[in-house]
Design a protein around this motif. Structure first.
Motif, mmCIF file in Angstrom:
data_model
loop_
_atom_site.group_PDB
_atom_site.id
_atom_site.type_symbol
_atom_site.label_atom_id
_atom_site.label_comp_id
_atom_site.label_asym_id
_atom_site.label_seq_id
_atom_site.Cartn_x
_atom_site.Cartn_y
_atom_site.Cartn_z
ATOM 1 N N LYS A 166 0.840 -1.208 0.000
ATOM 2 C CA LYS A 166 0.000 0.000 0.000
ATOM 3 C C LYS A 166 0.869 1.250 0.000
ATOM 4 C CE LYS A 166 -4.051 -2.004 2.261
ATOM 5 N NZ LYS A 166 -5.071 -1.808 3.335
ATOM 6 N N GLU A 167 0.261 2.365 -0.359
ATOM 7 C CA GLU A 167 0.977 3.634 -0.339
ATOM 8 C C GLU A 167 1.104 4.152 1.097
ATOM 9 O OE1 GLU A 167 -0.264 5.372 -4.749
ATOM 10 O OE2 GLU A 167 -0.920 6.393 -2.921
ATOM 11 N N ARG A 168 2.099 4.986 1.277
ATOM 12 C CA ARG A 168 2.273 5.619 2.584
ATOM 13 C C ARG A 168 1.115 6.583 2.813
ATOM 14 N NH1 ARG A 168 8.269 7.309 4.293
ATOM 15 N NH2 ARG A 168 8.461 5.178 3.526
ATOM 16 N N GLU A 169 0.514 6.520 3.989
ATOM 17 C CA GLU A 169 -0.650 7.356 4.263
ATOM 18 C C GLU A 169 -0.492 8.159 5.542
ATOM 19 O OE1 GLU A 169 -4.227 5.097 4.927
ATOM 20 O OE2 GLU A 169 -3.371 3.974 6.591
ATOM 21 N N PHE A 170 -1.091 9.327 5.529
ATOM 22 C CA PHE A 170 -1.105 10.222 6.690
ATOM 23 C C PHE A 170 -1.915 9.588 7.813
ATOM 24 C CE2 PHE A 170 -1.128 14.317 8.773
ATOM 25 C CZ PHE A 170 -2.361 14.387 9.406
ATOM 26 N N VAL A 171 -1.394 9.689 9.026
ATOM 27 C CA VAL A 171 -2.091 9.198 10.207
ATOM 28 C C VAL A 171 -2.526 10.350 11.104
ATOM 29 C CG1 VAL A 171 -1.893 7.796 12.300
ATOM 30 C CG2 VAL A 171 -0.843 7.005 10.163
ATOM 31 N N ALA A 172 -1.569 11.196 11.477
ATOM 32 C CA ALA A 172 -1.859 12.307 12.380
ATOM 33 C C ALA A 172 -0.798 13.385 12.222
ATOM 34 C CB ALA A 172 -1.906 11.824 13.829
ATOM 35 N N GLY A 173 -1.197 14.619 12.481
ATOM 36 C CA GLY A 173 -0.263 15.731 12.406
ATOM 37 C C GLY A 173 -0.498 16.699 13.540
ATOM 38 N N ILE A 174 0.528 17.489 13.857
ATOM 39 C CA ILE A 174 0.416 18.453 14.944
ATOM 40 C C ILE A 174 1.184 19.708 14.558
ATOM 41 C CG2 ILE A 174 2.410 17.481 16.182
ATOM 42 C CD1 ILE A 174 0.773 18.057 18.800
ATOM 43 N N SER A 175 0.604 20.841 14.888
ATOM 44 C CA SER A 175 1.201 22.120 14.535
ATOM 45 C C SER A 175 2.443 22.404 15.361
ATOM 46 C CB SER A 175 0.170 23.238 14.745
ATOM 47 O OG SER A 175 -0.185 23.314 16.121
ATOM 48 N N ARG A 176 3.156 23.455 14.986
ATOM 49 C CA ARG A 176 4.404 23.801 15.674
ATOM 50 C C ARG A 176 4.194 24.042 17.152
ATOM 51 N NH1 ARG A 176 3.891 25.745 10.798
ATOM 52 N NH2 ARG A 176 5.586 25.618 9.268
ATOM 53 N N SER A 177 3.102 24.684 17.491
ATOM 54 C CA SER A 177 2.831 24.999 18.897
ATOM 55 C C SER A 177 2.217 23.823 19.641
ATOM 56 C CB SER A 177 1.876 26.189 18.979
ATOM 57 O OG SER A 177 0.610 25.818 18.447
ATOM 58 N N GLY A 178 1.672 22.870 18.883
ATOM 59 C CA GLY A 178 0.982 21.751 19.512
ATOM 60 C C GLY A 178 -0.493 22.001 19.735
ATOM 61 N N ILE A 179 -0.963 23.179 19.366
ATOM 62 C CA ILE A 179 -2.358 23.533 19.639
ATOM 63 C C ILE A 179 -3.304 22.841 18.663
ATOM 64 C CG2 ILE A 179 -4.015 25.434 19.576
ATOM 65 C CD1 ILE A 179 -1.818 27.225 20.713
ATOM 66 N N THR A 180 -2.875 22.736 17.411
ATOM 67 C CA THR A 180 -3.747 22.171 16.369
ATOM 68 C C THR A 180 -3.282 20.771 15.990
ATOM 69 O OG1 THR A 180 -4.128 24.384 15.485
ATOM 70 C CG2 THR A 180 -4.669 22.512 14.060
ATOM 71 N N THR A 181 -4.238 19.859 15.945
ATOM 72 C CA THR A 181 -3.948 18.493 15.517
ATOM 73 C C THR A 181 -4.913 18.073 14.413
ATOM 74 O OG1 THR A 181 -5.391 17.593 17.244
ATOM 75 C CG2 THR A 181 -3.051 17.797 17.775
ATOM 76 N N ALA A 182 -4.507 17.056 13.666
ATOM 77 C CA ALA A 182 -5.348 16.524 12.595
ATOM 78 C C ALA A 182 -5.145 15.021 12.530
ATOM 79 C CB ALA A 182 -4.981 17.168 11.263
ATOM 80 N N TYR A 183 -6.214 14.314 12.138
ATOM 81 C CA TYR A 183 -6.162 12.861 12.113
ATOM 82 C C TYR A 183 -6.810 12.318 10.848
ATOM 83 C CZ TYR A 183 -5.096 13.392 17.059
ATOM 84 O OH TYR A 183 -4.507 13.748 18.254
ATOM 85 N N ALA A 184 -6.317 11.175 10.414
ATOM 86 C CA ALA A 184 -7.017 10.439 9.372
ATOM 87 C C ALA A 184 -8.323 9.921 9.946
ATOM 88 C CB ALA A 184 -6.151 9.268 8.895
ATOM 89 N N GLY A 185 -9.322 9.820 9.098
ATOM 90 C CA GLY A 185 -10.621 9.371 9.573
ATOM 91 C C GLY A 185 -10.581 7.990 10.206
ATOM 92 N N SER A 186 -9.686 7.150 9.709
ATOM 93 C CA SER A 186 -9.610 5.775 10.198
ATOM 94 C C SER A 186 -9.063 5.653 11.619
ATOM 95 C CB SER A 186 -8.736 4.940 9.250
ATOM 96 O OG SER A 186 -7.435 5.494 9.172
ATOM 97 N N VAL A 187 -8.398 6.709 12.115
ATOM 98 C CA VAL A 187 -7.807 6.638 13.454
ATOM 99 C C VAL A 187 -8.389 7.661 14.407
ATOM 100 C CG1 VAL A 187 -5.654 5.842 12.405
ATOM 101 C CG2 VAL A 187 -5.869 8.244 13.080
ATOM 102 N N LYS A 188 -9.219 8.558 13.920
ATOM 103 C CA LYS A 188 -9.765 9.613 14.763
ATOM 104 C C LYS A 188 -10.569 9.010 15.896
ATOM 105 C CE LYS A 188 -11.689 14.231 14.195
ATOM 106 N NZ LYS A 188 -12.261 15.206 13.258
ATOM 107 N N GLY A 189 -10.299 9.507 17.091
ATOM 108 C CA GLY A 189 -10.965 8.988 18.276
ATOM 109 C C GLY A 189 -10.218 7.847 18.943
ATOM 110 N N ARG A 190 -9.245 7.277 18.239
ATOM 111 C CA ARG A 190 -8.455 6.172 18.809
ATOM 112 C C ARG A 190 -6.997 6.573 19.030
ATOM 113 N NH1 ARG A 190 -7.561 1.735 15.866
ATOM 114 N NH2 ARG A 190 -7.742 2.764 13.854
ATOM 115 N N PHE A 191 -6.475 7.435 18.174
ATOM 116 C CA PHE A 191 -5.073 7.855 18.261
ATOM 117 C C PHE A 191 -4.999 9.303 18.734
ATOM 118 C CE2 PHE A 191 -3.140 4.903 14.754
ATOM 119 C CZ PHE A 191 -3.731 3.805 15.363
ATOM 120 N N THR A 192 -3.921 9.615 19.459
ATOM 121 C CA THR A 192 -3.680 10.980 19.910
ATOM 122 C C THR A 192 -2.223 11.344 19.663
ATOM 123 O OG1 THR A 192 -5.349 10.769 21.650
ATOM 124 C CG2 THR A 192 -3.775 12.580 21.842
ATOM 125 N N ILE A 193 -2.013 12.451 18.964
ATOM 126 C CA ILE A 193 -0.664 12.949 18.725
ATOM 127 C C ILE A 193 -0.390 14.099 19.682
ATOM 128 C CG2 ILE A 193 -1.404 14.549 16.893
ATOM 129 C CD1 ILE A 193 1.277 13.960 15.474
#
Length: 123
Positions: free
Chosen positions: A43-70
């Motif tokens: 499979k191709e490499r896929e985004f899981v989670a990201g976090i901004s420089r300050s740590g205030i903003t995070t983003a998640y792939a739909g498949s892991v949202k609610g289960r993973f925390t960055i």
């Protein structure tokens, strides 16, 4: 030269938890957006989670949202991925990455990559 080193991968049963850590060196850590990607065999490499420089903003792939925390600790140059309620489909090599992507989810938007850590979830 920036370096990222992941740790914490392993084999766990479905429903279990793992915490991945990524230690950064040789780069201005707080100046970079940090993210985790994963790649399963064939499979191709896929985004899981990201976090901004300050740590205030995070983003998640739909498949892991609610289960993973960055999260990140800019004082220690560490980014962490807490993974709960793991599923067999989470099995992959997980990569830590740093870039100036401002939330972009494409691997090509990131400049530094770790060597990856294997996560295997058994049924």
């Amino acid at each position: 030269q920036g370096q990222l080193v992941e740790s914490g991968g392993g084999l766990v049963q479905a429903g279990g938890s793992l915490t991945l850590s990524c230690a950064a060196s040789g780069l201005s850590f707080s100046s970079y957006t940090m993210a985790w990607f994963r790649q399963a065999p064939g499979k191709e490499r896929e985004f899981v989670a990201g976090i901004s420089r300050s740590g205030i903003t995070t983003a998640y792939a739909g498949s892991v949202k609610g289960r993973f925390t960055i999260s990140r600790d800019n004082a220690k140059n560490i980014v962490t991925l807490q993974m709960n309620s793991l599923k067999p489909e989470d099995t992959a090599v997980y990569y830590c990455t740093a870039g100036n992507s401002n939330g972009d989810r494409k691997p090509t938007s990131y400049d530094y990559w770790g060597q990856g850590t294997q996560v295997t979830i058994s049924t």
